[in-house]
Design an enzyme around this catalytic site. Structure first.
Site, short mmCIF file in Angstrom:
data_model
loop_
_atom_site.label_atom_id
_atom_site.label_comp_id
_atom_site.label_asym_id
_atom_site.label_seq_id
_atom_site.Cartn_x
_atom_site.Cartn_y
_atom_site.Cartn_z
N ASP A 1 -36.16 -6.74 96.55
CA ASP A 1 -35.63 -6.16 95.31
C ASP A 1 -36.81 -5.94 94.37
O ASP A 1 -37.29 -6.87 93.73
CB ASP A 1 -34.60 -7.10 94.70
CG ASP A 1 -34.00 -6.57 93.40
OD1 ASP A 1 -34.55 -5.60 92.84
OD2 ASP A 1 -32.99 -7.13 92.94
N TYR B 1 -31.56 -12.80 90.80
CA TYR B 1 -30.57 -11.88 90.23
C TYR B 1 -30.77 -10.51 90.85
O TYR B 1 -31.89 -10.00 90.91
CB TYR B 1 -30.73 -11.81 88.71
CG TYR B 1 -29.74 -10.86 88.06
CD1 TYR B 1 -28.39 -11.18 87.97
CD2 TYR B 1 -30.17 -9.62 87.55
CE1 TYR B 1 -27.49 -10.31 87.38
CE2 TYR B 1 -29.27 -8.76 86.96
CZ TYR B 1 -27.93 -9.10 86.87
OH TYR B 1 -27.04 -8.23 86.30
N LYS C 1 -35.70 1.08 87.15
CA LYS C 1 -36.57 1.01 85.98
C LYS C 1 -37.66 2.07 85.98
O LYS C 1 -37.40 3.23 85.69
CB LYS C 1 -37.12 -0.41 85.83
CG LYS C 1 -36.00 -1.46 85.63
CD LYS C 1 -36.54 -2.82 85.30
CE LYS C 1 -35.43 -3.87 85.25
NZ LYS C 1 -34.53 -3.76 84.11
#
Length: 443
Positions: free
Chosen positions: A233, A141, A262
């Site tokens: 990622d 994802y 994040k």
């Protein structure tokens, strides 16, 4: 009980699709609404207190009560003005911190979310190589972006969501994570068309699948041989796995581009694309690859991220939270050996998860603190190797029975089998015992 949360959800259904602003929050029969955080806990609108192992889906490395120096930095920046539409010193300082500590990153462009970071990284890779195809992991994802929201195998892919033109999926090739031979075959057939391989160092949105030994080295070799870019990622793993060098430092593999989110924003909306200077300089205005954003490099976010990372570096936070993660995974290994020996404990550093694998081996575990894909382990063939393996786990049991049972004991977990759980510097030894006791009872 939860009367206030139920009433809030009733109101939310009238003004938000499904009553939520992110689909993962749509917990059955309805979510509890958080009123405030308190260290390693959240308190909902009805006053119920939960041990928080979600931590905002990863950003809250320090927990809900920020250290005074971090709070002061945020408050000073917010008091000076909300934003300016002009650069500030904080964004320079945060970029300097990241480039100083992450081996592959020489230059950085800040954006506003992990999705925006991966969108921009894919655009940059296509421009830098003059190619269009992107290789992604099946079950991986990378945010809500058209190039990676695909289903299917190999080059036989279709959009996984309505609203995405078929032509986007035509340029996306999926490969199983940890299958080096499959990746080699894709490059043998399409290598001259591949702009980049986009992968998480560990599959963090799919139950935490660790790479088998040599897998990322194979991807690095293939990209070098065929002139493609390797993109890591690290939106989830960045500054959580592998300390200040991130997961790429722990694995010893340097990607060409890295996406962040994040933790690098200290709990505020953020994203970033980092990499070699000759690549990142292709973004406008120094290059021709368009990339821009009104809120990019937001001063409050930059202050929060910078002071968080400085605090983490000064106070040995990784030693503390990673030790707690080790204790949780070791404790879970003992729990499942007694209660559900077919299940698989996964995770690394301050991340953990229990996968309800259906056909896991039931003999003694070689990996006692989370699956490391160790070929010498008797469970090696049974441990999840890719997203499809996690998808074949007992996901309904996890969501319908286990999650509510943990909530009833005052433990807040991510609400499905796939998303990781996280620990923070606010968690304590007592919290670990509370968590493990809840697992024993729920299983």
């Amino acid at each position: 009980m939860d009367e206030n949360s139920r009433a809030l959800y009733d109101r939310a259904l009238s003004v938000a699709p499904g009553g939520v602003n992110s689909s993962v929050r749509a917990i059955h029969p309805y979510p509890f609404f958080v009123e405030r955080g308190d260290g390693a806990h959240v308190i909902d609108a009805d006053g119920n207190r939960y041990l928080d192992c979600v931590m905002g889906y990863g950003p809250l490395l320090l927990g809900h009560d920020l250290p005074e120096r971090v709070q002061s930095a945020i408050q000073r920046e917010a008091a000076a003005g909300p934003m300016y539409g002009a650069p500030t010193e904080r964004e320079v300082e945060l970029a300097e911190f990241v480039t100083r500590h992450v081996p592959s990153v020489e230059m950085l462009r800040f954006v506003n979310s992990g999705t925006e970071a991966t969108v921009s990284a894919v655009r940059l890779a296509r421009a830098a190589t003059g190619r269009e195809k992107i290789v992604v992991m099946q079950g991986g994802y990378h945010g809500a972006q058209e190039s990676t929201l695909v289903a299917g195998e190999g080059h036989h892919t279709t959009p996984s969501s309505p609203g995405i033109p078929e032509s986007f999926a035509e340029h996306t090739i999926t490969v199983p994570f940890n299958d080096a031979e499959y990746a080699r075959g894709v490059f043998e057939n399409h290598g001259s068309e591949i702009a980049a391989v986009l992968t998480e160092p560990m599959l963090g949105n799919t139950g935490i699948v660790h790479p088998v030994d040599g897998y990322h080295e194979t991807l690095r070799e293939l990209c070098d041989t065929y002139g493609s870019l390797l993109i890591f990622d690290e939106v989830i793993t960045g500054f959580r796995v592998g300390g200040l060098q991130c997961a790429q430092g722990a694995l010893g593999v340097d990607p060409d581009l890295t996406t962040f989110g994040k933790i690098v924003g200290g709990g505020f909306p953020v994203g970033a694309i980092g990499g070699r200077t000759e690549l990142i300089e292709q973004f406008t205005p120094s290059g021709e690859v368009f990339q821009s954003g009104t809120f990019s490099g937001h001063p409050v976010t930059m202050a929060a991220g910078l002071e968080t990372l400085r605090y983490v570096a000064d106070e040995d936070v990784y030693e503390q939270v990673n030790a707690l993660g080790q204790e949780v995974r070791e404790g879970l290994t003992d729990v499942v050996a007694d209660r559900a020996p077919e299940y698989t404990v996964v995770g690394r550093d301050s991340m953990f998860k229990l996968i309800f694998t259906r056909d896991g081996a039931t003999d003694e575990r070689h990996c006692t603190a989370g699956c490391r894909q160790d070929e010498d382990c008797s469970r090696f063939e049974h441990c999840p190797k890719d997203g499809a393996d996690v998808g074949r786990a007992d996901t309904e049991r996890w969501e319908r029975l286990f999650w509510p049972a943990m909530k009833a004991q005052g433990v807040f977990l991510t609400p499905n089998q796939f998303e990781s759980q996280f620990l923070s510097a606010a968690h304590t030894e007592a919290d670990v015992e509370t968590l493990l006791d809840a697992y024993r009872e729920a299983l």
